[in-house]
Design an enzyme around this catalytic site. Structure first.
Site, short mmCIF file in Angstrom:
data_model
loop_
_atom_site.label_atom_id
_atom_site.label_comp_id
_atom_site.label_asym_id
_atom_site.label_seq_id
_atom_site.Cartn_x
_atom_site.Cartn_y
_atom_site.Cartn_z
N ILE A 1 0.85 -1.19 0.00
CA ILE A 1 0.00 0.00 0.00
C ILE A 1 0.88 1.24 0.00
O ILE A 1 1.89 1.30 0.71
CB ILE A 1 -0.89 0.03 1.27
CG1 ILE A 1 -1.77 -1.21 1.35
CG2 ILE A 1 -1.73 1.31 1.32
CD1 ILE A 1 -2.49 -1.38 2.68
N CYS A 2 0.49 2.25 -0.78
CA CYS A 2 1.13 3.57 -0.70
C CYS A 2 0.03 4.62 -0.87
O CYS A 2 -1.14 4.34 -0.65
CB CYS A 2 2.25 3.73 -1.73
SG CYS A 2 1.68 3.86 -3.44
N ARG A 3 0.39 5.82 -1.28
CA ARG A 3 -0.60 6.88 -1.42
C ARG A 3 -1.50 6.66 -2.62
O ARG A 3 -2.72 6.73 -2.53
CB ARG A 3 0.10 8.24 -1.50
CG ARG A 3 -0.86 9.41 -1.61
CD ARG A 3 -0.10 10.73 -1.65
NE ARG A 3 -0.98 11.78 -2.14
CZ ARG A 3 -1.14 12.08 -3.43
NH1 ARG A 3 -0.50 11.43 -4.37
NH2 ARG A 3 -1.96 13.05 -3.79
N MET B 1 -3.94 4.68 -0.75
CA MET B 1 -4.75 5.26 0.33
C MET B 1 -5.69 6.35 -0.16
O MET B 1 -6.65 6.69 0.51
CB MET B 1 -3.84 5.79 1.45
CG MET B 1 -3.13 4.70 2.24
SD MET B 1 -4.24 3.50 3.02
CE MET B 1 -4.89 4.47 4.38
#
Length: 103
Positions: free
Chosen positions: A65-67, A94
């Site tokens: 997961i990242c932005r 996210m």
């Protein structure tokens, strides 16, 4: 084109609720995770992934997961190259997460 499977934030939410053993890894930087992470996620910044892959069991399922989904895709591809066969990327990162946040 990457061979990494993408998984929707809603599917990730179901995995958290089902406690199915999937390991979530948030690769964002410290100041980004201060704004909240998905529940149960481990924080390993992208630049530190190479230092941690030897400590992670290769037989588990991982969701990165990242932005926005770009950095986590890079991390997933790196892990795949290092022999991790069950690595997925959370689609849209996210920015698309509407579930609970932990701080």
């Amino acid at each position: 084109m990457s061979n990494i499977e993408e998984i929707s934030p809603q599917e990730v939410q179901k995995k958290i609720e089902q406690e199915d053993g999937t390991v979530l890894i948030d690769v964002r930087e410290n100041e980004e995770v201060e704004q909240g992470m998905a529940p149960t996620a481990k924080h390993i910044p992208l630049g530190e992934i190479p230092n941690h892959v030897d400590d992670l069991p290769k037989d588990q399922e991982y969701v990165l997961i990242c932005r926005s989904g770009r950095r986590s895709m890079n991390a997933a591809e790196f892990m795949n190259e290092k022999g991790f066969s069950n690595v997925k990327n959370m689609q849209g990162g996210m920015l698309n997460w509407d579930g609970e946040l932990v701080f």
